[in-house]
Design a protein around this motif. Structure first.
Motif, mmCIF file in Angstrom:
data_model
loop_
_atom_site.group_PDB
_atom_site.id
_atom_site.type_symbol
_atom_site.label_atom_id
_atom_site.label_comp_id
_atom_site.label_asym_id
_atom_site.label_seq_id
_atom_site.Cartn_x
_atom_site.Cartn_y
_atom_site.Cartn_z
ATOM 1 N N SER A 50 -3.711 99.170 -18.793
ATOM 2 C CA SER A 50 -2.756 99.809 -17.898
ATOM 3 C C SER A 50 -2.953 100.216 -15.940
ATOM 4 O O SER A 50 -2.761 100.601 -15.692
ATOM 5 C CB SER A 50 -3.630 101.474 -18.560
ATOM 6 N N PRO A 51 -2.980 99.002 -16.099
ATOM 7 C CA PRO A 51 -3.555 98.259 -16.722
ATOM 8 C C PRO A 51 -5.682 97.796 -15.440
ATOM 9 O O PRO A 51 -6.650 96.679 -15.950
ATOM 10 C CB PRO A 51 -3.638 96.350 -15.342
ATOM 11 N N VAL A 52 -6.223 98.363 -14.889
ATOM 12 C CA VAL A 52 -6.913 98.201 -14.342
ATOM 13 C C VAL A 52 -8.527 97.862 -15.340
ATOM 14 O O VAL A 52 -8.372 99.895 -15.734
ATOM 15 C CB VAL A 52 -7.290 98.829 -12.853
ATOM 16 N N ALA A 53 -9.231 97.834 -15.507
ATOM 17 C CA ALA A 53 -10.339 97.395 -16.421
ATOM 18 C C ALA A 53 -11.783 97.236 -15.450
ATOM 19 O O ALA A 53 -12.942 97.929 -15.772
ATOM 20 C CB ALA A 53 -10.370 96.422 -17.731
ATOM 21 N N LEU A 54 -11.538 96.542 -14.309
ATOM 22 C CA LEU A 54 -12.996 96.361 -13.842
ATOM 23 C C LEU A 54 -12.296 95.800 -12.433
ATOM 24 O O LEU A 54 -11.107 95.842 -12.217
ATOM 25 C CB LEU A 54 -13.189 94.653 -14.156
ATOM 26 N N LEU A 55 -13.345 96.894 -11.559
ATOM 27 C CA LEU A 55 -12.324 96.085 -9.387
ATOM 28 C C LEU A 55 -13.856 96.334 -9.524
ATOM 29 O O LEU A 55 -14.774 97.356 -9.162
ATOM 30 C CB LEU A 55 -12.154 97.852 -9.722
ATOM 31 N N ILE A 56 -14.007 95.472 -7.789
ATOM 32 C CA ILE A 56 -14.785 95.573 -6.653
ATOM 33 C C ILE A 56 -14.881 97.153 -6.348
ATOM 34 O O ILE A 56 -13.492 96.931 -5.260
ATOM 35 C CB ILE A 56 -15.458 94.636 -6.052
ATOM 36 N N GLY A 67 6.604 94.098 -26.091
ATOM 37 C CA GLY A 67 6.068 95.848 -26.328
ATOM 38 C C GLY A 67 4.993 96.144 -26.339
ATOM 39 O O GLY A 67 4.504 96.008 -27.063
ATOM 40 N N VAL A 68 4.303 96.620 -25.038
ATOM 41 C CA VAL A 68 3.243 97.406 -24.565
ATOM 42 C C VAL A 68 3.151 98.621 -24.887
ATOM 43 O O VAL A 68 3.764 99.687 -23.964
ATOM 44 C CB VAL A 68 1.957 97.016 -23.606
ATOM 45 N N MET A 69 3.043 99.570 -25.526
ATOM 46 C CA MET A 69 2.726 101.003 -25.852
ATOM 47 C C MET A 69 2.008 101.819 -24.576
ATOM 48 O O MET A 69 0.252 101.610 -25.578
ATOM 49 C CB MET A 69 2.976 101.752 -27.405
ATOM 50 N N LEU A 70 1.819 102.667 -23.752
ATOM 51 C CA LEU A 70 1.266 102.804 -23.207
ATOM 52 C C LEU A 70 1.877 104.751 -23.489
ATOM 53 O O LEU A 70 2.966 104.861 -22.699
ATOM 54 C CB LEU A 70 0.764 102.660 -21.601
ATOM 55 N N THR A 71 0.393 105.259 -23.520
ATOM 56 C CA THR A 71 1.146 107.109 -23.237
ATOM 57 C C THR A 71 0.951 107.432 -21.756
ATOM 58 O O THR A 71 -0.089 106.672 -21.217
ATOM 59 C CB THR A 71 0.004 107.928 -24.129
ATOM 60 N N HIS A 72 1.126 108.844 -21.691
ATOM 61 C CA HIS A 72 0.859 109.106 -20.587
ATOM 62 C C HIS A 72 -0.455 109.203 -20.267
ATOM 63 O O HIS A 72 -0.890 109.319 -19.622
ATOM 64 C CB HIS A 72 1.535 110.382 -21.206
ATOM 65 N N ARG A 73 -1.347 109.999 -21.250
ATOM 66 C CA ARG A 73 -2.595 109.550 -21.682
ATOM 67 C C ARG A 73 -3.278 108.179 -20.573
ATOM 68 O O ARG A 73 -4.380 108.487 -20.261
ATOM 69 C CB ARG A 73 -3.786 109.888 -22.540
ATOM 70 N N ASN A 74 -3.179 106.883 -21.142
ATOM 71 C CA ASN A 74 -3.148 105.615 -20.644
ATOM 72 C C ASN A 74 -3.318 105.789 -18.784
ATOM 73 O O ASN A 74 -3.673 105.464 -18.472
ATOM 74 C CB ASN A 74 -2.448 104.942 -21.458
ATOM 75 N N LEU A 75 -1.542 105.995 -18.487
ATOM 76 C CA LEU A 75 -1.986 105.959 -17.580
ATOM 77 C C LEU A 75 -2.076 107.038 -16.757
ATOM 78 O O LEU A 75 -2.996 106.924 -15.977
ATOM 79 C CB LEU A 75 0.324 106.232 -17.023
ATOM 80 N N VAL A 76 -2.749 108.364 -16.857
ATOM 81 C CA VAL A 76 -3.272 109.204 -16.307
ATOM 82 C C VAL A 76 -4.831 108.723 -16.608
ATOM 83 O O VAL A 76 -5.502 108.960 -15.032
ATOM 84 C CB VAL A 76 -3.372 110.780 -16.883
ATOM 85 N N GLY A 125 -18.480 84.000 -22.435
ATOM 86 C CA GLY A 125 -17.970 84.801 -23.527
ATOM 87 C C GLY A 125 -16.316 85.719 -23.023
ATOM 88 O O GLY A 125 -16.642 85.347 -21.816
ATOM 89 N N GLU A 126 -15.754 85.981 -24.973
ATOM 90 C CA GLU A 126 -15.111 86.800 -24.432
ATOM 91 C C GLU A 126 -15.089 87.778 -23.797
ATOM 92 O O GLU A 126 -15.625 88.532 -24.428
ATOM 93 C CB GLU A 126 -14.257 86.741 -26.037
ATOM 94 N N LEU A 127 -14.397 88.249 -23.192
ATOM 95 C CA LEU A 127 -14.317 90.143 -22.497
ATOM 96 C C LEU A 127 -13.677 90.832 -23.765
ATOM 97 O O LEU A 127 -12.551 90.636 -24.104
ATOM 98 C CB LEU A 127 -13.991 90.316 -21.454
ATOM 99 N N LEU A 128 -14.592 91.512 -23.885
ATOM 100 C CA LEU A 128 -13.938 93.035 -24.747
ATOM 101 C C LEU A 128 -14.115 94.079 -24.032
ATOM 102 O O LEU A 128 -15.415 94.748 -23.338
ATOM 103 C CB LEU A 128 -14.654 92.679 -25.789
ATOM 104 N N VAL A 129 -12.666 94.942 -23.766
ATOM 105 C CA VAL A 129 -12.865 96.505 -22.863
ATOM 106 C C VAL A 129 -12.078 97.335 -23.808
ATOM 107 O O VAL A 129 -10.860 96.769 -25.513
ATOM 108 C CB VAL A 129 -11.728 96.037 -22.111
ATOM 109 N N ARG A 130 -13.150 98.313 -23.940
ATOM 110 C CA ARG A 130 -12.513 99.851 -24.580
ATOM 111 C C ARG A 130 -12.715 100.878 -23.369
ATOM 112 O O ARG A 130 -13.453 100.903 -22.528
ATOM 113 C CB ARG A 130 -13.158 99.638 -26.063
ATOM 114 N N GLY A 131 -12.052 101.996 -23.779
ATOM 115 C CA GLY A 131 -12.067 103.042 -22.806
ATOM 116 C C GLY A 131 -10.533 103.353 -23.181
ATOM 117 O O GLY A 131 -9.434 103.305 -24.313
ATOM 118 N N PRO A 132 -10.397 104.722 -22.455
ATOM 119 C CA PRO A 132 -8.874 106.040 -23.006
ATOM 120 C C PRO A 132 -7.593 105.528 -22.010
ATOM 121 O O PRO A 132 -6.655 105.702 -22.071
ATOM 122 C CB PRO A 132 -9.675 107.157 -21.536
ATOM 123 N N ASN A 133 -7.820 103.751 -21.026
ATOM 124 C CA ASN A 133 -6.384 103.162 -20.379
ATOM 125 C C ASN A 133 -6.526 102.218 -21.649
ATOM 126 O O ASN A 133 -4.849 101.273 -21.465
ATOM 127 C CB ASN A 133 -7.169 102.672 -19.341
#
Length: 530
Positions: A327-333, A191-200, A376-384
């Protein structure tokens, strides 16, 4: 050094998802179409949808659903999904979305693990839903069937009560909005715990890069129960007051007909649909001139295939990268970025930091002065980025480090300006048509067969280049087992997308001294590339 988006950060409102999408509806917007049922053409306006959401929230509260409770939603893409999903959140509860292809065993497992106290489903899925509910101890009066079924309340019943939404206090940064299930980088679903802030956050982070407007009509064939469909379709389209045209399942002819008849402007797809749009002769029979943007996600899109779609439809084609955990979008063209290679997944969305590290040493891989970086392995950090995995601190610690970096398990390279290309996968997950298949889950199931002594599952490629589960099987001494026997056994216990597609019988499963399956040896043995 971590690298960020070339786009400026965006302000993330400190509001619930309901408030972001529905609180500010103007008089004119109330009359705009929110959902269009693709098969029938039935329209629900934004005003009607908000009324349904509030009524569902009131009805759930009357049935004892309180803030912090979990309600399971098990449905394909139908307009009622939007009312049920947002009604659950409006009541202060957490929605755990269940795959529409889930078996009764899958449903039971998710209900039990999430602690869901109520299940909402539809009649075509009722057999699996009731089997799962029974196994998890949910009585019939805690199973709501949106379109109605004997012995169960329906959406009509909930709406007919006309109860106001409850007055609840929700802190967006900490209150869990959704609990989708993902295998993460490896292992069984969690179970992936996502808050309202994550989705917003992810809605406003992605918004400017995707470019949906109130005049657009967005085809929703990617499932809402999946985080991609949930955020990019169900939430982002509604944030922009676009019309969301729903399809309960993919059928190419129906997909093309609805796109034509409803004059859809945006198609959000997975790579198998891109292959059909690029190559299938049926495409030429339909008028797809309304399509302006096609965005692919859920699995890597081949740049040549994407280019073929763009040329054939005369539209913009883009792809992005994400995980349930982001949440899910991390990178995008961005839709406006014609100079970013389509074979890449673009650059970070606003407010997101990325870093590339050597998976063996953890040392940072710097962006190059020219050309591309070392992999290398991708690491991601952010409010999502997720809060963590439900009741699984070990898996959370393995994925989310103390500094807030999410370790994606994907091997990437990057250009000097931070354009990322996925080149391999450190994690063991198999991506079949965009769905996650965990080898460990299939291996556990195979080992319950009395004729199987040992097994390992890896990714293979079928004739169309699609990643598929391939099982290596060691039989018990004296047992005569065929490949068909293995395929049928697995199919009887899992959702269709998890089925084993290839079987190889071997004498021994190669393992390390610590007992870990050496999947690379199996891939090298058979020439498999995952």
């Amino acid at each position: 050094m971590p690298f960020r988006s070339p786009l400026p950060d965006v302000e993330i409102p400190d509001v619930t998802l309901y408030d972001l999408l529905f609180a500010g509806l103007s008089g004119a917007e109330l009359e705009r179409p929110a959902t269009v049922d693709g098969p029938s053409g039935a329209v629900t306006t934004y005003g009607a949808l908000r009324g349904q959401v509030d009524a569902v929230a009131g009805a759930l509260a009357a049935r004892g659903v309180r803030p912090g409770d979990v309600v399971a939603l098990h449905s394909p893409n139908v307009p009622a999904f939007a009312a049920a999903f947002h009604g659950i959140l409006r009541a202060g509860a957490t929605a755990t979305t269940v795959n529409a292809l889930a078996t009764g065993e899958d449903v039971a497992r998710q209900l039990a693990d999430s602690g869901a106290t109520l299940l909402v489903t539809v009649s075509p899925l009722l057999a699996a839903a009731t089997a799962g509910a029974d196994a998890a101890g949910l009585p019939a009066d805690r199973v709501v069937v949106l379109d109605g079924a004997d012995g169960h309340e329906s959406l009509h019943d909930l709406l007919a009560e006309g109860l106001p939404a409850p007055d609840v206090t929700i802190y967006p940064a900490t209150h869990l909005a959704v609990l989708p299930y993902s295998s993460g980088t490896t292992g069984r679903s969690k179970g992936v715990m996502l808050t309202h802030r994550n989705l917003v956050a992810n809605v406003v982070q992605s918004d400017g890069m995707i470019g949906v407007s109130p005049q657009d009509r967005v085809l929703a064939v990617l499932p809402f129960f999946h985080i991609y469909g949930m955020t990019v379709l169900l939430n982002l389209a509604m944030y922009n007051r676009a019309a969301l045209v729903t399809m309960p399942r993919f059928d190419l002819g129906e997909f093309l007909r609805i796109t034509q008849d409803e004059r859809c402007t945006h198609l959000f797809i997975a790579p198998p649909i891109a292959v059909a749009l690029a190559k299938h002769p049926l495409v030429d029979r339909y008028d797809l001139s309304s399509v302006r943007v096609v965005i692919s996600g859920a699995a890597p899109l081949d740049g040549e295939i994407g280019g073929a779609v763009a040329r054939r439809l005369g539209c913009v084609v883009r792809q992005g990268y994400g995980m349930t955990e982001t949440s899910p979008v991390a990178l995008l063209i961005p839709v406006t970025a014609d100079d970013v290679p389509l074979s890449s997944v673009g650059f970070p969305v606003p407010n997101v930091e990325c870093m590339i590290v050597d998976p063996a040493t953890g040392a940072e891989v710097p962006l190059p002065a020219s050309g591309v970086s070392d992999p290398g392995e991708l690491l991601v950090r952010g409010p999502n980025v997720m809060v963590g995995y439900l009741a699984n601190p070990e898996a959370t610690a393995d994925t989310l480090d103390a500094d807030g970096w999410l370790h994606t398990g994907d091997i990437v390279t990057a250009t000097p300006d931070g354009v990322v290309t996925v080149v391999d996968r450190l994690k063991e997950l198999i991506k079949y048509k965009g769905y996650q298949v965990a080898p460990a889950e299939l291996e556990s199931l195979l080992l319950t067969h009395p004729g199987i002594a040992d097994t390992a599952v890896v990714a293979s490629r079928d004739a169309e280049g699609e990643e598929v589960p391939k099982a290596f099987v060691v039989t018990q001494e004296g047992v005569d087992l065929t490949a068909d026997d293995v395929v049928v056994f697995v199919a009887e216990h899992v959702a269709p997308y998890k089925k084993v597609r290839e079987v190889v019988f071997i004498d021994v499963v190669p393992k390390s001294a610590s007992g870990k399956i050496l999947r690379k040896d199996l891939r090298d043995l058979t020439g498999v590339q995952a």
